[in-house]
Enzyme design. Sequence first.
Site, PDB file in Angstrom:
ATOM      1  N   ARG A   1       0.832  -1.224   0.000  1.00 58.57           N
ATOM      2  CA  ARG A   1       0.000   0.000   0.000  1.00 58.57           C
ATOM      3  C   ARG A   1       0.856   1.259   0.000  1.00 58.57           C
ATOM      4  NH1 ARG A   1      -1.798   0.435   6.272  1.00 58.57           N
ATOM      5  NH2 ARG A   1      -0.326  -1.065   7.084  1.00 58.57           N
TER       6      ARG A   1
ATOM      7  N   GLU B   1     -19.001   4.632   0.999  1.00 60.93           N
ATOM      8  CA  GLU B   1     -18.296   4.119  -0.179  1.00 60.93           C
ATOM      9  C   GLU B   1     -19.149   4.174  -1.436  1.00 60.93           C
ATOM     10  OE1 GLU B   1     -18.568   2.507   2.740  1.00 60.93           O
ATOM     11  OE2 GLU B   1     -16.541   2.511   3.550  1.00 60.93           O
TER      12      GLU B   1
ATOM     13  N   HIS C   1      -5.510  -3.840   1.897  1.00 61.02           N
ATOM     14  CA  HIS C   1      -5.957  -4.804   2.908  1.00 61.02           C
ATOM     15  C   HIS C   1      -6.737  -5.964   2.282  1.00 61.02           C
ATOM     16  CE1 HIS C   1      -4.716  -1.410   5.267  1.00 61.02           C
ATOM     17  NE2 HIS C   1      -5.016  -1.988   6.416  1.00 61.02           N
TER      18      HIS C   1
ATOM     19  N   ASP D   1      -7.893  -8.206  12.006  1.00 62.44           N
ATOM     20  CA  ASP D   1      -9.259  -7.674  11.908  1.00 62.44           C
ATOM     21  C   ASP D   1     -10.285  -8.770  11.606  1.00 62.44           C
ATOM     22  OD1 ASP D   1      -8.694  -5.109  12.583  1.00 62.44           O
ATOM     23  OD2 ASP D   1      -8.757  -4.294  10.547  1.00 62.44           O
TER      24      ASP D   1
END
Lengths: 317, 281
Positions: free
Chosen positions: A13, A61, A112, A120
């Site tokens: 990233r 989003e 991710h 997570d």
Amino acid sequence: MTEYLNQGSKDTRSGFGEALLELGKQNPQVVALCADLTGSLKMEAFAKEFPDRFIQTGIAEANMIGIAAGLTIGGKIPFTGTFANFSTARVYDQIRQSVAYSNKNVKICASHAGLTLGEDGATHQNLEDIGMMKMLPNMTVINPCDFNQTKAATLAIASHPGPVYLRFGRPKWPNFTQAGQPFVIGKALLLNEGTDVSIFATGHMVWNALQACKILEEQGIRAEIIDIHTIKPLDEAAVLASVSKTGCVVTAEEHMRNGGLGDSVAQLLALRNPLPMEMVAVNDTFGESGKPEELLKKYGLDVPDIVSAALKVISRK
Amino acid sequence: MLSIEDLEQTASQVRRDIIRMVHGASSGHPGGPLGSADFLVALYFKIMKPDPLQFTMDGTGEDVFFLSNGHLSAGWYSVLAHYGYFGTDELATFRKLGSRLQGHPATAEGLPGIRMSSGSLGQGLSVAIGAAMAKKLNGDEHLVYCLMGDGELQEGQNWEAFMFAAGKNIDNLIAVVDYNGVQIDGPNEKVMPLGDLEAKFEAFGWNVLSMYGNDMTEVVDGLKKAQWFTGQGKPVMIIMTTHMGFGVDFMLDNHEWHGVFPNDEQTEKALGQIAETLGDY
């Protein structure tokens, strides 16, 4: 085999973030949108340098994808940034109608992705994104393997007209490809020539495939390793050329078996050259919390899994 | 300079086209476009006045319009054709195989005037916001318009967009809700009450106006008033009260005509109530 050295692990990233900043300097039409994950997506530098061209949408989003589509009407090149799950599953119909069917020049950049998101857990570990995105007509799907390649891919998609899904990850991961490498969308990269088995890998799994290659070499097996950074359009010529030499195939990806790279390669081979094949991928299950390396091991995406898949597929020749 | 009467004549022909197109396709949505015909005619012929012969996807240097409730396609296509984007003959291809006039608006066939596919509801306002932001970034002072259905407001994405447009001062945008009070399954009130829309939009931070959408004078005046409110830091919303099926007595205010085509007899009856003003295609 060709030696690949880890030049120092970095998260993919961050490759995206560095390239986005460069693009901001190069091209005034580039704009960036983020849904409250600017830090996670490494978009802070762009946001700071180009506040007028950075659009913070908040945790919304669907609206972000629609705004991105609208920005193309006026000549902008929007890059959206959020986690893979919120970049795809959460907004599939928005992408389908307003981006893919309308053929808008939106770059959907997703961090991710996959199991290596880690702690997570399954709510955030999207393992279906490649499948969802590759099913959409007009969509290009790219999953680079390390920091340098993610940076190169990010730079490349800005000058590619049309919708693109760019997938990358969270953890620090070996950075072994060349800095400043050229990136040709849809062109597979031959990393190691071999004659006994073709291993097609994408994303983080390319490094694992190279490690598996070393182990196989110690056993006298010469594996051909090919980095499929572009899943759609698939470099069919490269796949067919490799398998015509090796006669068997392993695919490796941090994704669900259904809909992933393996599925694309299997479809091609079934139609053109059916051969023994094994798939290293998550098999119809959700992930869970854990450290990235623990998860890769538990869900069968570790280096030994690629080695055993290669041995198995060779035995089936 | 087009008079109100000229606009009314055009709207009448658009209404005839809608009936004939939906009848010709044996499918489609007559009720909604009949109600919004006056608005679309006023918007194109009197307010936006884009150049139909120089259509570009970017729409730089002119006002642009997005139809969020894409099932109003028949009316939009008719307005686009009469305005000069393409020949009215093409209206006969509506919803047929190989047509540029898809059941819901689409960009894939390259029909001039269409910049975004719509039909899956709740997405148009977000797109319009993006286009409005592009105009600001480009220093283009033209406006962006978006028509939305009332039932469509039940989609959550709209409320993300309402929050965003006010929060980010998108003041070169005029959104219009086609408030006919009915949707496929019945009145909004029965399906899912919308509540006090004016209060909701105001609470979200919009400049809110209202107008009656089936009176040409009122539509033109309402749109001019909305233009005046642009550039003042807030997005502008017009709650436009209309009648579904306006112009045809047996379709008026009847949700059953949302997505049903009239048979031969009904078509004849409907056309008997709408004057042929510019010639049928």
